[in-house]
Design a protein around this motif. Structure first.
Motif, PDB file in Angstrom:
ATOM      1  N   ILE A  94       0.864  -1.187   0.000  1.00 37.05           N
ATOM      2  CA  ILE A  94       0.000   0.000   0.000  1.00 37.05           C
ATOM      3  C   ILE A  94       0.900   1.237   0.000  1.00 37.05           C
ATOM      4  CG2 ILE A  94      -1.638   1.340   1.385  1.00 37.05           C
ATOM      5  CD1 ILE A  94      -2.925  -1.086   0.035  1.00 37.05           C
ATOM      6  N   PRO A  95       0.658   2.207  -0.883  1.00 36.76           N
ATOM      7  CA  PRO A  95       1.507   3.406  -0.928  1.00 36.76           C
ATOM      8  C   PRO A  95       1.604   4.088   0.432  1.00 36.76           C
ATOM      9  CG  PRO A  95       0.070   3.332  -2.843  1.00 36.76           C
ATOM     10  CD  PRO A  95      -0.374   2.219  -1.944  1.00 36.76           C
ATOM     11  N   GLY A  96       2.826   4.378   0.838  1.00 40.33           N
ATOM     12  CA  GLY A  96       3.081   5.077   2.093  1.00 40.33           C
ATOM     13  C   GLY A  96       3.444   4.190   3.255  1.00 40.33           C
ATOM     14  N   VAL A  97       3.081   2.887   3.203  1.00 38.11           N
ATOM     15  CA  VAL A  97       3.299   2.051   4.389  1.00 38.11           C
ATOM     16  C   VAL A  97       4.783   1.804   4.643  1.00 38.11           C
ATOM     17  CG1 VAL A  97       3.109  -0.217   3.262  1.00 38.11           C
ATOM     18  CG2 VAL A  97       2.447   0.053   5.660  1.00 38.11           C
ATOM     19  N   LYS A  98       5.569   1.648   3.590  1.00 39.45           N
ATOM     20  CA  LYS A  98       6.998   1.386   3.787  1.00 39.45           C
ATOM     21  C   LYS A  98       7.661   2.582   4.472  1.00 39.45           C
ATOM     22  CE  LYS A  98      10.696  -1.234   2.892  1.00 39.45           C
ATOM     23  NZ  LYS A  98      11.830  -0.329   3.049  1.00 39.45           N
ATOM     24  N   ASP A  99       7.280   3.774   4.098  1.00 39.25           N
ATOM     25  CA  ASP A  99       7.826   4.981   4.727  1.00 39.25           C
ATOM     26  C   ASP A  99       7.469   5.031   6.203  1.00 39.25           C
ATOM     27  OD1 ASP A  99       9.138   7.480   4.835  1.00 39.25           O
ATOM     28  OD2 ASP A  99       7.238   8.528   4.552  1.00 39.25           O
ATOM     29  N   VAL A 100       6.230   4.653   6.539  1.00 34.69           N
ATOM     30  CA  VAL A 100       5.799   4.624   7.938  1.00 34.69           C
ATOM     31  C   VAL A 100       6.614   3.596   8.719  1.00 34.69           C
ATOM     32  CG1 VAL A 100       3.876   4.099   9.493  1.00 34.69           C
ATOM     33  CG2 VAL A 100       3.470   5.426   7.412  1.00 34.69           C
TER      34      VAL A 100
END
Length: 216
Positions: A94-100
């Motif tokens: 899901i876009p953004g989850v890796k950054d979180v």
């Protein structure tokens, strides 16, 4: 009050795997005709986060008009894995989850609370090399609310300092029952009122939301 822990659902929150699993339910119901297929897919869609075995049980009772046996449930479970496993191994995040995950690993305890079977979600996250982000990974059984309650009860913090990130009403209901914060993601859980809980179509805005609320 300050945010001190994050709990993630898996399908639709970490992995963009919900369409894969919807197709699997459609394949399982296809031999029984279009109406049966449509009803199971609809039931699945409005009951995200519920164990697939509960959905099989519902399908047999409400659509086929009989109780499902243990053997039939196990057979459908094996079929479901056969239909989904390879795709889930390859599906995007899901876009953004890796950054979180990269931002908060080691700064806040991170957990997974999934409606998928425990060994399956653990294996998938290990194969995707994502398991190292989490203090622990939890799947069904038990049901989502009980599972989230067990995670929160193991922590030396108040429920209101824990954030549940989910994509289904089941996730929101679990957060409400346990008393945690909630952040909704995806097309199926947009609140009728913006005051109910934060919601976004993906997780690209979650990091800023957490930063504004995390314990310093």
């Amino acid at each position: 009050m300050a945010l001190q822990c994050i709990v993630f659902d898996c399908d639709g929150v970490i992995l963009d795997s919900v369409p894969v699993k919807t197709r699997a339910f459609a394949r399982i119901a296809a031999p029984y005709g279009q109406e049966a297929q449509d009803r199971l897919v609809m039931f699945h869609s409005v009951n995200g986060g519920v164990s697939r075995f509960k959905k099989f049980q519902w399908f047999y009772k409400e659509v086929l008009g009989r109780e499902i046996s243990d053997e039939e449930s196990e057979r459908l479970g094996r079929l479901f894995v056969e239909y989904t496993l390879d795709e889930v191994r390859r599906c995007p995040l899901i876009p953004g989850v890796k950054d979180v995950l990269d931002t908060w690993k080691g700064r806040l305890p991170l957990y997974v609370c999934s409606g998928a079977p425990h060994e399956e979600v653990l294996t998938i996250l290990r194969e995707r090399q994502l398991d190292h982000y989490f203090v622990s990974i939890h799947g069904s059984p038990p049901a989502k609310a009980k599972l989230l309650g067990q995670i929160v009860a193991s922590l030396p913090i108040a429920p209101q300092d824990v954030l549940m990130v989910g994509d289904a009403p089941t996730d929101h209901d679990a957060a409400e029952e346990v008393g945690t914060l909630f952040y909704g993601v995806g097309p199926d859980i947009k609140p009728a009122s913006e005051s109910l809980y934060p919601w976004e179509p993906d997780l690209t805005g979650l990091n800023d939301w957490i930063k504004a609320r995390a314990a310093r």
